[in-house]
Motif scaffolding. Sequence first.
Motif, PDB file in Angstrom:
ATOM      1  N   THR A   1      51.021  37.299  41.497  1.00  0.00           N
ATOM      2  CA  THR A   1      51.617  36.486  40.286  1.00  0.00           C
ATOM      3  C   THR A   1      51.744  37.346  39.156  1.00  0.00           C
TER       4      THR A   1
ATOM      5  N   ILE B   1      44.631  42.350  37.738  1.00  0.00           N
ATOM      6  CA  ILE B   1      45.637  41.483  37.873  1.00  0.00           C
ATOM      7  C   ILE B   1      46.003  41.055  39.407  1.00  0.00           C
ATOM      8  N   ASP B   2      46.276  39.914  39.830  1.00  0.00           N
ATOM      9  CA  ASP B   2      46.875  39.429  40.971  1.00  0.00           C
ATOM     10  C   ASP B   2      48.155  39.788  41.262  1.00  0.00           C
TER      11      ASP B   2
ATOM     12  N   LYS C   1      49.389  37.644  37.134  1.00  0.00           N
ATOM     13  CA  LYS C   1      48.400  37.291  36.169  1.00  0.00           C
ATOM     14  C   LYS C   1      46.989  37.590  36.285  1.00  0.00           C
ATOM     15  N   PRO C   2      46.137  37.592  35.650  1.00  0.00           N
ATOM     16  CA  PRO C   2      44.829  37.877  35.390  1.00  0.00           C
ATOM     17  C   PRO C   2      44.171  36.703  36.372  1.00  0.00           C
TER      18      PRO C   2
ATOM     19  N   SER D   1      42.509  45.233  32.807  1.00  0.00           N
ATOM     20  CA  SER D   1      42.454  43.776  33.348  1.00  0.00           C
ATOM     21  C   SER D   1      42.608  43.990  34.854  1.00  0.00           C
TER      22      SER D   1
END
Length: 148
Positions: A120, A116-117, A122-123, A114
Motif C-alpha cells: 500500500t 511501510i507496507d 502506507k505506514p 518509517s
Amino acid sequence: MTRQKSTNKETCPVARSVDVIGDRWSLLILRDVFDGIYRFGDIQRNLGVARNILSGRLASLVEEGILETRPASDGTAYQEYVLTAKGETLFPVIVALQQWGERHLFARGEQHSSLIDKATGKPLLFMSPRTREGHELAPRDTEVKKPA
C-alpha cells in the motif's frame, strides 16, 4: 567481552527473551537483517560496532537458532546471516520497539525512518495487544499468571 548465557530456571518469558536478544547490539543486528543487510562487513559498517562484539553477537544469534549462515546470494566467497523461521517471529518485537520510539523519542515533525507496507505504501498501524475478539487491551486489563 562475551555475554554469559543465563543458567537460572527463570519462569518469566520476558527474562528468558532478554537473556537471548536483550542487548543493544543484538537488537540492532536483528533490525539490520530485517532491513536486508546480511553480510558481516555491511552490518559492521552500518552499526559502527567493533568486530569482536559483532562476531560474538552473531555467533550467539546463530547458536540460538535466530540467524543462520548461507553462502552469499551473489556467488562470491562471502557468507550471509539470514533469519530462520524462529528469527522471523521476532518481527513484531522490532516493529513494537520502532513504533514506541516513534511515539515517544522524536519531537513533533522530527524526521525518522518509517516502516511501510510495500503493497500500500502506507505506514503500519500501531501494534497493540488485543483480545481474541479484537478489542484493544491496556495493562490494567491483563495479569501475569505465574506457575504454582
